[in-house]
Motif scaffolding. Structure first.
Motif, PDB file in Angstrom:
ATOM      1  N   LEU A  39       0.847  -1.183   0.000  1.00  0.00           N
ATOM      2  CA  LEU A  39       0.000   0.000   0.000  1.00  0.00           C
ATOM      3  C   LEU A  39       0.888   1.241   0.000  1.00  0.00           C
ATOM      4  CD1 LEU A  39      -2.829   1.363   0.425  1.00  0.00           C
ATOM      5  CD2 LEU A  39      -2.415   1.120   2.891  1.00  0.00           C
TER       6      LEU A  39
ATOM      7  N   ARG B  57      -1.070   8.507  -1.252  1.00  0.00           N
ATOM      8  CA  ARG B  57      -1.066   9.250  -2.518  1.00  0.00           C
ATOM      9  C   ARG B  57       0.106  10.217  -2.631  1.00  0.00           C
ATOM     10  NH1 ARG B  57      -6.326  13.124  -1.899  1.00  0.00           N
ATOM     11  NH2 ARG B  57      -5.561  14.371  -0.153  1.00  0.00           N
TER      12      ARG B  57
ATOM     13  N   ARG C 216      -9.230   3.145  -2.245  1.00  0.00           N
ATOM     14  CA  ARG C 216      -7.947   2.644  -2.748  1.00  0.00           C
ATOM     15  C   ARG C 216      -8.139   2.161  -4.179  1.00  0.00           C
ATOM     16  NH1 ARG C 216      -6.194  -0.962   2.435  1.00  0.00           N
ATOM     17  NH2 ARG C 216      -8.239  -1.817   2.076  1.00  0.00           N
TER      18      ARG C 216
ATOM     19  N   TRP D 149      -1.427  -1.226  -4.208  1.00  0.00           N
ATOM     20  CA  TRP D 149      -2.578  -0.379  -3.928  1.00  0.00           C
ATOM     21  C   TRP D 149      -2.135   1.052  -3.644  1.00  0.00           C
ATOM     22  CZ3 TRP D 149      -7.476  -2.025  -4.562  1.00  0.00           C
ATOM     23  CH2 TRP D 149      -7.648  -3.400  -4.704  1.00  0.00           C
TER      24      TRP D 149
ATOM     25  N   SER E  39      -3.596   4.547  -1.975  1.00  0.00           N
ATOM     26  CA  SER E  39      -4.639   5.110  -1.133  1.00  0.00           C
ATOM     27  C   SER E  39      -4.917   6.545  -1.544  1.00  0.00           C
ATOM     28  CB  SER E  39      -4.199   5.063   0.335  1.00  0.00           C
ATOM     29  OG  SER E  39      -5.124   5.751   1.153  1.00  0.00           O
TER      30      SER E  39
ATOM     31  N   GLN F  25      -4.911   2.489   8.122  1.00  0.00           N
ATOM     32  CA  GLN F  25      -4.869   1.513   7.039  1.00  0.00           C
ATOM     33  C   GLN F  25      -3.593   0.674   7.112  1.00  0.00           C
ATOM     34  OE1 GLN F  25      -5.341   3.528   3.252  1.00  0.00           O
ATOM     35  NE2 GLN F  25      -7.573   3.631   3.461  1.00  0.00           N
TER      36      GLN F  25
END
Length: 191
Positions: free
Chosen positions: A53, A56, A142, A170, A172, A184
């Motif tokens: 993850l 951004r 996501r 991924w 976010s 998260q």
């Protein structure tokens, strides 16, 4: 009769040649890693496809080796070279090893294409995000990526396909400093 027999042999040879080149594929190899900003999920459940993850505001950097099991060289060209690039094949043990843990390689250290010899692996770099061009991700939403679009050329025939990454990356919609993003990350399985 001899002409028809010769024509049948030529047609059969072309059909075999086309079938062999059309079924040549590359797949995820034996190694993957994410950059220093990536938050890896270490869950080992068989149905878990979560790789890492990124917030951004974090740079997306990951590497996945890709393997060719063909008995001939296969040229693989990225159809999104702004995001998916290849590291040149190592010629020997003295060639330097690049690691995603060190961050993204420079553009000069990668290429939009690589020729993979039979039974070898090449490193595919994910540097950036495929949807940076206008797809918004807001809040706790996501967006994932699990494949790289490529052109595979084998035995003189090219076809567009995708390399499935071992697991999904991924992105976010949250910034890395937010409490929501930290929550998260805490939901991920530790190593």
């Amino acid at each position: 009769m001899l002409i028809l027999g010769g024509l049948a042999v030529v047609v059969a040879a072309v059909a075999v040649w086309w079938a062999l080149s059309a079924t040549t594929a590359v797949r995820a190899g034996s190694f993957s890693s994410v950059g220093p900003a990536g938050h890896e999920d270490q869950c080992s459940f068989p149905d878990d496809d979560f790789w890492a993850l990124f917030a951004r505001d974090e740079p997306v950097v990951a590497e996945q080796t890709v393997r060719s099991d063909a008995r001939w060289p296969v040229e693989v060209t990225s159809l999104r070279p702004d995001v998916f690039r290849f590291e040149p094949l190592a010629r020997g043990p003295s060639d330097p090893f690049m690691s995603a843990k060190d961050g993204a390689p420079s553009a000069a250290e990668t290429s939009d294409r690589v020729v993979i010899p039979p039974g070898r692996e090449a490193t595919l770099w994910v540097v950036g995000w495929p949807w940076d061009d206008g797809v918004p991700i807001d809040g706790e939403a996501r967006m994932g990526v699990d494949s790289a679009p490529v052109r595979v050329r084998a035995l003189g025939i090219s076809r567009d396909t995708e390399i499935d990454l071992e697991k999904s990356l991924w992105l976010s919609g949250l910034d890395s400093g937010s409490d929501e993003f930290r929550n998260q990350v805490q939901e991920l399985c530790p190593s």
